[in-house]
Every structure is written in structure tokens, then in C-alpha cells.
Design a protein around this motif. Structure first.
Motif, PDB file in Angstrom:
ATOM      1  N   TYR A 308      49.246 101.202  59.640  1.00  0.00           N
ATOM      2  CA  TYR A 308      48.962 101.175  58.209  1.00  0.00           C
ATOM      3  C   TYR A 308      50.070 100.439  57.453  1.00  0.00           C
ATOM      4  N   LEU A 309      51.316 100.801  57.726  1.00  0.00           N
ATOM      5  CA  LEU A 309      52.439 100.166  57.050  1.00  0.00           C
ATOM      6  C   LEU A 309      52.522  98.680  57.417  1.00  0.00           C
ATOM      7  N   SER A 310      52.310  98.360  58.668  1.00  0.00           N
ATOM      8  CA  SER A 310      52.375  96.964  59.107  1.00  0.00           C
ATOM      9  C   SER A 310      51.360  96.111  58.359  1.00  0.00           C
ATOM     10  N   ASP A 311      50.166  96.639  58.181  1.00  0.00           N
ATOM     11  CA  ASP A 311      49.111  95.907  57.474  1.00  0.00           C
ATOM     12  C   ASP A 311      49.492  95.655  56.018  1.00  0.00           C
ATOM     13  N   LYS A 312      50.164  96.622  55.395  1.00  0.00           N
ATOM     14  CA  LYS A 312      50.534  96.461  53.988  1.00  0.00           C
ATOM     15  C   LYS A 312      51.725  95.514  53.820  1.00  0.00           C
ATOM     16  N   LEU A 313      52.448  95.260  54.901  1.00  0.00           N
ATOM     17  CA  LEU A 313      53.600  94.360  54.836  1.00  0.00           C
ATOM     18  C   LEU A 313      53.230  92.903  55.121  1.00  0.00           C
ATOM     19  N   VAL A 314      51.931  92.633  55.259  1.00  0.00           N
ATOM     20  CA  VAL A 314      51.482  91.267  55.559  1.00  0.00           C
ATOM     21  C   VAL A 314      50.421  90.840  54.553  1.00  0.00           C
ATOM     22  N   ILE A 320      55.618  90.251  53.719  1.00  0.00           N
ATOM     23  CA  ILE A 320      55.963  90.421  52.311  1.00  0.00           C
ATOM     24  C   ILE A 320      56.368  91.879  52.107  1.00  0.00           C
ATOM     25  N   ASN A 321      57.329  92.134  51.224  1.00  0.00           N
ATOM     26  CA  ASN A 321      57.734  93.531  51.036  1.00  0.00           C
ATOM     27  C   ASN A 321      56.681  94.291  50.224  1.00  0.00           C
ATOM     28  N   LEU A 322      56.755  95.618  50.273  1.00  0.00           N
ATOM     29  CA  LEU A 322      55.713  96.443  49.664  1.00  0.00           C
ATOM     30  C   LEU A 322      55.612  96.249  48.152  1.00  0.00           C
ATOM     31  N   LYS A 323      56.753  96.103  47.488  1.00  0.00           N
ATOM     32  CA  LYS A 323      56.730  95.936  46.029  1.00  0.00           C
ATOM     33  C   LYS A 323      55.984  94.659  45.642  1.00  0.00           C
ATOM     34  N   ALA A 324      56.304  93.562  46.302  1.00  0.00           N
ATOM     35  CA  ALA A 324      55.654  92.288  45.987  1.00  0.00           C
ATOM     36  C   ALA A 324      54.173  92.329  46.332  1.00  0.00           C
ATOM     37  N   ARG A 326      52.236  95.001  46.419  1.00  0.00           N
ATOM     38  CA  ARG A 326      51.552  95.850  45.445  1.00  0.00           C
ATOM     39  C   ARG A 326      51.302  95.072  44.152  1.00  0.00           C
ATOM     40  N   GLU A 327      52.323  94.382  43.702  1.00  0.00           N
ATOM     41  CA  GLU A 327      52.179  93.615  42.452  1.00  0.00           C
ATOM     42  C   GLU A 327      51.097  92.550  42.583  1.00  0.00           C
ATOM     43  N   TYR A 328      51.040  91.891  43.730  1.00  0.00           N
ATOM     44  CA  TYR A 328      50.020  90.869  43.955  1.00  0.00           C
ATOM     45  C   TYR A 328      48.622  91.492  43.870  1.00  0.00           C
ATOM     46  N   CYS A 329      48.428  92.638  44.530  1.00  0.00           N
ATOM     47  CA  CYS A 329      47.112  93.277  44.542  1.00  0.00           C
ATOM     48  C   CYS A 329      46.733  93.801  43.162  1.00  0.00           C
ATOM     49  N   LEU A 330      47.699  94.381  42.456  1.00  0.00           N
ATOM     50  CA  LEU A 330      47.424  94.890  41.115  1.00  0.00           C
ATOM     51  C   LEU A 330      47.035  93.759  40.164  1.00  0.00           C
ATOM     52  N   ASN A 331      47.696  92.648  40.296  1.00  0.00           N
ATOM     53  CA  ASN A 331      47.363  91.501  39.437  1.00  0.00           C
ATOM     54  C   ASN A 331      45.984  90.938  39.789  1.00  0.00           C
ATOM     55  N   LYS A 332      45.676  90.891  41.086  1.00  0.00           N
ATOM     56  CA  LYS A 332      44.394  90.329  41.532  1.00  0.00           C
ATOM     57  C   LYS A 332      43.217  91.146  41.006  1.00  0.00           C
ATOM     58  N   TYR A 333      43.390  92.468  40.900  1.00  0.00           N
ATOM     59  CA  TYR A 333      42.295  93.344  40.478  1.00  0.00           C
ATOM     60  C   TYR A 333      42.584  94.004  39.124  1.00  0.00           C
ATOM     61  N   ARG A 334      43.312  93.295  38.289  1.00  0.00           N
ATOM     62  CA  ARG A 334      43.786  93.898  37.040  1.00  0.00           C
ATOM     63  C   ARG A 334      42.662  94.345  36.108  1.00  0.00           C
ATOM     64  N   ASP A 335      41.470  93.804  36.238  1.00  0.00           N
ATOM     65  CA  ASP A 335      40.358  94.181  35.361  1.00  0.00           C
ATOM     66  C   ASP A 335      39.430  95.206  35.992  1.00  0.00           C
ATOM     67  N   LYS A 342      42.802 102.809  43.565  1.00  0.00           N
ATOM     68  CA  LYS A 342      42.858 102.832  45.026  1.00  0.00           C
ATOM     69  C   LYS A 342      44.074 102.074  45.556  1.00  0.00           C
ATOM     70  N   ILE A 343      44.395 100.955  44.914  1.00  0.00           N
ATOM     71  CA  ILE A 343      45.557 100.158  45.339  1.00  0.00           C
ATOM     72  C   ILE A 343      46.829 100.977  45.228  1.00  0.00           C
ATOM     73  N   ASN A 344      46.984 101.665  44.096  1.00  0.00           N
ATOM     74  CA  ASN A 344      48.193 102.469  43.908  1.00  0.00           C
ATOM     75  C   ASN A 344      48.266 103.617  44.917  1.00  0.00           C
ATOM     76  N   LEU A 345      47.103 104.239  45.211  1.00  0.00           N
ATOM     77  CA  LEU A 345      47.091 105.297  46.229  1.00  0.00           C
ATOM     78  C   LEU A 345      47.546 104.765  47.584  1.00  0.00           C
ATOM     79  N   ARG A 346      47.032 103.592  47.934  1.00  0.00           N
ATOM     80  CA  ARG A 346      47.329 103.020  49.251  1.00  0.00           C
ATOM     81  C   ARG A 346      48.790 102.607  49.361  1.00  0.00           C
ATOM     82  N   PHE A 347      49.324 102.035  48.294  1.00  0.00           N
ATOM     83  CA  PHE A 347      50.722 101.608  48.376  1.00  0.00           C
ATOM     84  C   PHE A 347      51.685 102.773  48.208  1.00  0.00           C
ATOM     85  N   ASP A 348      51.253 103.816  47.508  1.00  0.00           N
ATOM     86  CA  ASP A 348      52.063 105.035  47.483  1.00  0.00           C
ATOM     87  C   ASP A 348      52.187 105.605  48.900  1.00  0.00           C
TER      88      ASP A 348
END
Length: 368
Positions: A308-314, A320-324, A326-335, A342-348
Motif C-alpha cells: 500500500y505504501l509503495s503504491d502511494k510513493l509512486v 515521489i514523497n507522500l506530501k507531494a 497527496r497534493e497532486y491528487c488533491l489538486n487533480k480532483y479539487r472539484d 477518499k484521497i485524504n483517507l488513503r494518504f492518512d
């Protein structure tokens, strides 16, 4: 329409001369080779099974005496395998429509391979079905019983292979992700390799590539998966250096195959089910959790959490680090508020696993 009514012939009559030991009784875990094949066929719903014995036949008869398996003796076994096939056909149930034929020295064929051949037969397009791995034909063929008398009366040389080649127009091949259809055990070295293969309980690299190809996984997804596999192995190595004992091979394989069902709805669950169907339950369990996971800080880090962690780091095929990420995914689905939740749950969850990893290895992990 053809019926799902099959039999199986297991040839266990030979001398095992090159092996130097008796192949039918060689062990794989708690089962012998002949028992393992019987279990594979019965797991596929096949109960009409004929085991042909000859050399040291009494030992096989004693082993199977409490089973419902039909054992027949081939007194002419010194004449070779073809004589055993003919003997078996005389005792094969007359209600059977088609039969599998396999020598006991190819014992690790998977249940899903048997099922794939059955499904092809039921289409009614061919009377002889061969399994194929990496474009190489293997065992067992599934043969329509219309060929029974032809096989019994054949007096030409070259064995069953040469005879069946005469009916090429009525044959077809089924691609399977099962290297074991080609793996026999004529020598002790080959037996040792089969034992290692059996004990691994995961697909080898050739099988992984075959699975990705057979299930039409796109190149960009494969490139992502290769990188996830690399990260999973790096995490595994760090943990093992700290005293843990994770299987690097299963994590490597989980990374390679975690997105095998990427185009399906709930692809993690779908991928897990597919791997279980192919005969890899542990791998399927790991893969099924790579999108959603519950993390307990009270438990040691688990294989499913490493994947799970490995998948989120790629991201695509880049680490890519988790912070970057997460920010990429949040921006992509900002609307999309539901997606953001769900993104925040997964990255938490990923952050929680990263904390467990740091505690386990006693330092910051290099991809944080």
C-alpha cells in the motif's frame, strides 16, 4: 452443446530410472506427486480419475487404497507410456466426454489451467485442447473421447504426441499463465527445482509477464508497477536489515501485479480475486488491500501495508514523497468532494504506515 463431463488419466507406471527415486511417491509438502495431481483434478470437479500403475505399483495401490480413485495395473509398462494410456482408456468411464492425460512427473499443474482447458472444450470448436505457456505446448492435453478407439488401435511409432498431430485441424491451444505445464522431474535437480517452485506459492517472473500480457495490462501501468515493485523491495530490505524476515520475492511480485485489473471497477479487489483464481491466495490477499486499508499502530507492519505504501510513493513511473503525491491528487480532483475525502483517507493511512516503518527501522525512510 457439449457437457461438462470430464475424466483424467494419470500415468504412474514407469521405472523412474533417471530420477533414481520413485517419482509418484516424491513429496510436495504433505502430499506425494500422484496425490497432488489427484487433488488438482478433484478440485476442478473431476471425479472420473484413472491412475495407471506398473513398476512398484503395490506402493501406489497401498497409498490410494482408501480413496475413490480407480487404479489399474499395466502389466506391459516396460513397453512405455503409450501402453499405459491404452490400459487406462479401457477403464475410463463410458459416460465421460473428454479426458485429460498427464504423466505423474508433471505434478504441479494448476486448477485454473484445468478449468481453462475445460472452458475451451465446452465451446465445441475443437476435440483436442493443449495448454500453452510462452508459446510452448505442455501437459495435460484435453482429448475428446471420440479419439478413444483411434488411440487404442494406433500401432504407429512416436507415441500419443505423434498420433494427435495427425488431427491438427481438430486441435486448438489455450494460453495459460502456468509454467508448471512444462516442468517435469526426470532428475533429482529437476525435482528440487519443482519443490522450490511449489514452496514459493507465487508466480515466477515469466509467469508474471505472462499474466500482464494475457490480461492486457497497458504499458504505462506496467511501468508504474515495476517502480512500485522496486519501492516495495527497498522497504523490505530496510525492514529485514532491522531484524524482520519479510519475503522479498512476494513483495516484488505483489508490486508487479498489483494493478493487473487496473481497468476494472474496484480494481484492487478484482486483482486480488484474479490472483486467487490463478492459484495464489496469499498474493491475492496482499493485492486486494492496496487501495483501501485499515492501519493499526498497535500491530507490526504487514506485507499488505508495505505494498500500500509503495503504491502511494509512486506517481506514474516516478518515485515521489507522500506530501507531494497527496497534493497532486488533491489538486487533480479539487472539484470532487467525495474523491477528496477518499484521497485524504488513503494518504492518512499511508502516513500512518510510514510512521510504523520509521519506528521499525529506527530512522527516516529514504523516500519520505
Amino acid at each position: 452443446m457439449k457437457r461438462n463431463n470430464f475424466g483424467a488419466i494419470i500415468i504412474s507406471a514407469g521405472y523412474s530410472s533417471r530420477m533414481g527415486d520413485f517419482k509418484p511417491l516424491l513429496k510436495f509438502g504433505k502430499y506425494t506427486a500422484v496425490e497432488l495431481l489427484i487433488n488438482t483434478f478433484t478440485s476442478s470437479g473431476i471425479n472420473n480419475i484413472v491412475v495407471v500403475v506398473g513398476h512398484r505399483g503395490n506402493e501406489i495401490l497401498e497409498l490410494l487404497k482408501n480413496s475413490k480413485i480407480k487404479c489399474v495395473e499395466n502389466r506391459d509398462y516396460p513397453k512405455g507410456m503409450y501402453s499405459s494410456i491404452v490400459t487406462a482408456l479401457g477403464d475410463l468411464d463410458d459416460t465421460v466426454d473428454g479426458f485429460f492425460m498427464i504423466p505423474v512427473d508433471i505434478p504441479l499443474v494448476k486448477t485454473n489451467t484445468i478449468n481453462s482447458l475445460e472452458n475451451e472444450y465446452l465451446k465445441g470448436n475443437a476435440g483436442i485442447i493443449y495448454p500453452v505457456f510462452n508459446e510452448k505446448k505442455g501437459h495435460p492435453p484435453l482429448i475428446d473421447c471420440k479419439y478413444k478407439n483411434i488411440i487404442k488401435k494406433w500401432s504407429g511409432g512416436g507415441g500419443l504426441k505423434k498420433l494427435l498431430a495427425k488431427f491438427e485441424k481438430d486441435s486448438t491451444m489455450v494460453a495459460v499463465c502456468d509454467n508448471s505445464i512444462l516442468m517435469d522431474m526426470d532428475t533429482k535437480d529437476e525435482y528440487c527445482k519443482l519443490v522450490d517452485y511449489f514452496n514459493s506459492q507465487i508466480p515466477n517472473i515469466e509467469e508474471c509477464l505472462c499474466i500482464l500480457k494475457l490480461y492486457n495490462v497497458p504499458l504505462d501501468v506496467i511501468e508504474h508497477s515495476v517502480k512500485v515493485s522496486q519501492v516495495a523491495m527497498d522497504i523490505c530490505e530496510s525492514l529485514n536489515d532491522a531484524g524482520y524476515n519479510f519475503d522479498k520475492n512476494i513483495l516484488k511480485t505483489a508490486g508487479l501485479l498489483h494493478d493487473v485489473s487496473r481497468n476494472c471497477k474496484n480494481h484492487a479487489e478484482a486483482g486480488g480475486k484474479l490472483l486467487k483464481k490463478l492459484g495464489y491466495p496469499k498474493l491475492g490477499n496482499i493485492i486486494s488491500h492496496h487501495m483501501n486499508i485499515k492501519v493499526s499502530s498497535q500491530e507490526n507492519i504487514k506485507e499488505s501495508e508495505i505494498l500500500y505504501l509503495s503504491d502511494k510513493l509512486v506517481k506514474k513511473d516516478k518515485i515521489i514523497n507522500l506530501k507531494a503525491r497527496r497534493e497532486y491528487c488533491l489538486n487533480k480532483y479539487r472539484d470532487n468532494q467525495e474523491a477528496l475525502y477518499k484521497i485524504n483517507l488513503r494518504f492518512d493511512a499511508a502516513e500512518d504506515i510510514m510512521e510504523k516503518l520509521k519506528c521499525a527501522i529506527g530512522r527516516v525512510f529514504k523516500y519520505e
